[in-house]
Motif scaffolding. Structure first.
Motif, PDB file in Angstrom:
ATOM      1  N   TYR A  44       0.872  -1.276   0.080  1.00  0.00           N
ATOM      2  CA  TYR A  44       0.001   0.005   0.148  1.00  0.00           C
ATOM      3  C   TYR A  44       0.880   1.310   0.025  1.00  0.00           C
ATOM      4  N   SER A  63     -13.187   0.039  -4.652  1.00  0.00           N
ATOM      5  CA  SER A  63     -12.650  -1.171  -3.624  1.00  0.00           C
ATOM      6  C   SER A  63     -13.592  -1.929  -2.743  1.00  0.00           C
ATOM      7  N   ASN A  65     -13.399  -4.296   0.776  1.00  0.00           N
ATOM      8  CA  ASN A  65     -12.587  -4.989   1.739  1.00  0.00           C
ATOM      9  C   ASN A  65     -13.178  -6.251   2.032  1.00  0.00           C
ATOM     10  N   ARG A  81     -11.625  -0.417   8.767  1.00  0.00           N
ATOM     11  CA  ARG A  81     -11.932   0.930   7.962  1.00  0.00           C
ATOM     12  C   ARG A  81     -10.852   1.843   8.285  1.00  0.00           C
ATOM     13  N   MET A  84      -7.513   0.886   6.566  1.00  0.00           N
ATOM     14  CA  MET A  84      -7.558   1.154   5.173  1.00  0.00           C
ATOM     15  C   MET A  84      -7.270   2.636   4.864  1.00  0.00           C
ATOM     16  N   ASP A  85      -8.088   3.544   5.801  1.00  0.00           N
ATOM     17  CA  ASP A  85      -8.068   5.000   5.489  1.00  0.00           C
ATOM     18  C   ASP A  85      -6.610   5.251   5.786  1.00  0.00           C
ATOM     19  N   PHE A  89      -6.171   4.752   1.665  1.00  0.00           N
ATOM     20  CA  PHE A  89      -7.174   5.538   0.981  1.00  0.00           C
ATOM     21  C   PHE A  89      -6.785   7.045   1.216  1.00  0.00           C
ATOM     22  N   ASP A  90      -6.333   7.547   2.523  1.00  0.00           N
ATOM     23  CA  ASP A  90      -6.065   8.781   2.677  1.00  0.00           C
ATOM     24  C   ASP A  90      -4.626   9.241   1.751  1.00  0.00           C
ATOM     25  N   ILE A  94      -8.315   7.755  -4.687  1.00  0.00           N
ATOM     26  CA  ILE A  94      -9.599   7.083  -4.688  1.00  0.00           C
ATOM     27  C   ILE A  94     -10.703   7.700  -4.134  1.00  0.00           C
ATOM     28  N   ARG A  95     -11.934   7.573  -4.777  1.00  0.00           N
ATOM     29  CA  ARG A  95     -13.020   8.496  -3.995  1.00  0.00           C
ATOM     30  C   ARG A  95     -13.435   7.715  -3.096  1.00  0.00           C
ATOM     31  N   ARG A  96     -13.821   8.292  -1.844  1.00  0.00           N
ATOM     32  CA  ARG A  96     -14.023   7.637  -0.561  1.00  0.00           C
ATOM     33  C   ARG A  96     -15.437   6.928  -0.848  1.00  0.00           C
ATOM     34  N   THR A  99     -14.989   3.061  -2.016  1.00  0.00           N
ATOM     35  CA  THR A  99     -14.143   2.310  -0.984  1.00  0.00           C
ATOM     36  C   THR A  99     -15.588   1.467  -0.111  1.00  0.00           C
TER      37      THR A  99
END
Ligand code: F6R
Length: 248
Positions: A44, A63, A65, A81, A84-85, A89-90, A94-96, A99
């Motif tokens: 990641y 995505s 999970n 969650r 992953m953030d 993701f942060d 990617i558009r939240r 996810t």
């Protein structure tokens, strides 16, 4: 099955990231099935670096999970969650709202499981499903048992899994005893499965999963029946496979 044997964790992580990136480049609006745990952290980080450098965009990616602890919400620092953030993701574009992680706080966990399966089905399944491997052969939180469970379900975590995950919590008693996990059906329906493994402590699980009998006592062994599996491991994790695991 294709096997990549890498020297160490960093090389394993780069290889894993490269395979995920190749999927995103090939199909910018792909559906990625993602995993948490310590194994994918390096991959990641590499994906985030390529995104920052402008080499890779997750703008159109969706995505899903694999799993979430029952009872933990997005603000809990051990929820998946949250993981992953913070780990991916942060740091990428990617558009939240694209996810997805099962809702560990759902008032009706059974309904949440059905919602999750419907969501994955509506997305057309995953194009690439990333998996780690538990010491007991679990994938997602599909724990060893008497049968493979097809659907997303609430699972009682085994003592071994609770023990393995206790390292992330202040005290063992804080480790949730249950989780929501994608079932074997959605994992096996992935167009491609990417299994990442690292460390000598995974060698026996790798051997039982990929060189042993197909049995629900080793949930990952079902992957032997999947037509497109890529296994990426460092030499220590693949040591149980012997000569079968030559570099490509
Ligand atoms: C995580 C998951 C688990 C882990 C497995 C390995 O979403 O579903 O199956 O992949 O427990 O964990 P690590 O990578 O921490 O050894």
């Amino acid at each position: 099955m294709r096997i990549y044997r890498e020297a160490d964790y960093d090389a394993m992580s780069r290889r894993t990231a490269a395979i995920i990136a190749a999927e995103v480049v090939r199909k910018p609006d792909c559906v990625l099935g993602l995993a948490t745990g310590s194994t994918p952290v390096g991959a990641y980080r590499q994906l985030a670096a390529w995104n920052r450098e402008g080499l890779l965009s997750f703008r159109s990616v969706t995505s899903v999970n694999l799993d979430e602890y029952k009872g933990l919400g997005p603000d809990h620092d051990q929820s998946y969650r949250y993981f992953m953030d913070r780990n991916l993701f942060d740091h990428v574009d990617i558009r939240r709202d694209r996810t997805h992680v099962p809702d560990g706080l759902a008032a009706d966990p059974e309904a949440e499981c059905r919602r999750y399966d419907a969501l994955v089905a509506a997305l057309g399944g995953t194009d690439l499903q990333l998996l780690g491997l538990g010491h007991n052969g679990h994938i997602g939180f599909n724990e060893p048992g008497e049968a493979f469970v097809r659907e997303t379900h609430v699972v009682d975590l085994t003592e071994r899994t609770i023990e393995a995950n206790a390292r992330f919590f202040a005290h063992r008693d804080e480790v949730p005893r249950q989780a929501l996990t994608m079932g074997i059906g959605a994992i096996m329906a992935a167009k491609r499965v990417l299994v990442a493994v690292s460390g000598a402590d995974k060698a026996e699980a790798v051997r039982r999963a990929f060189a042993g009998p197909i049995t629900p006592a080793v949930p990952a062994s079902i992957l032997q029946l999947h037509p497109d599996v890529v296994l990426v491991g460092d030499a220590a994790a693949l040591s149980g496979l012997g000569e079968a695991a030559m570099p490509l």
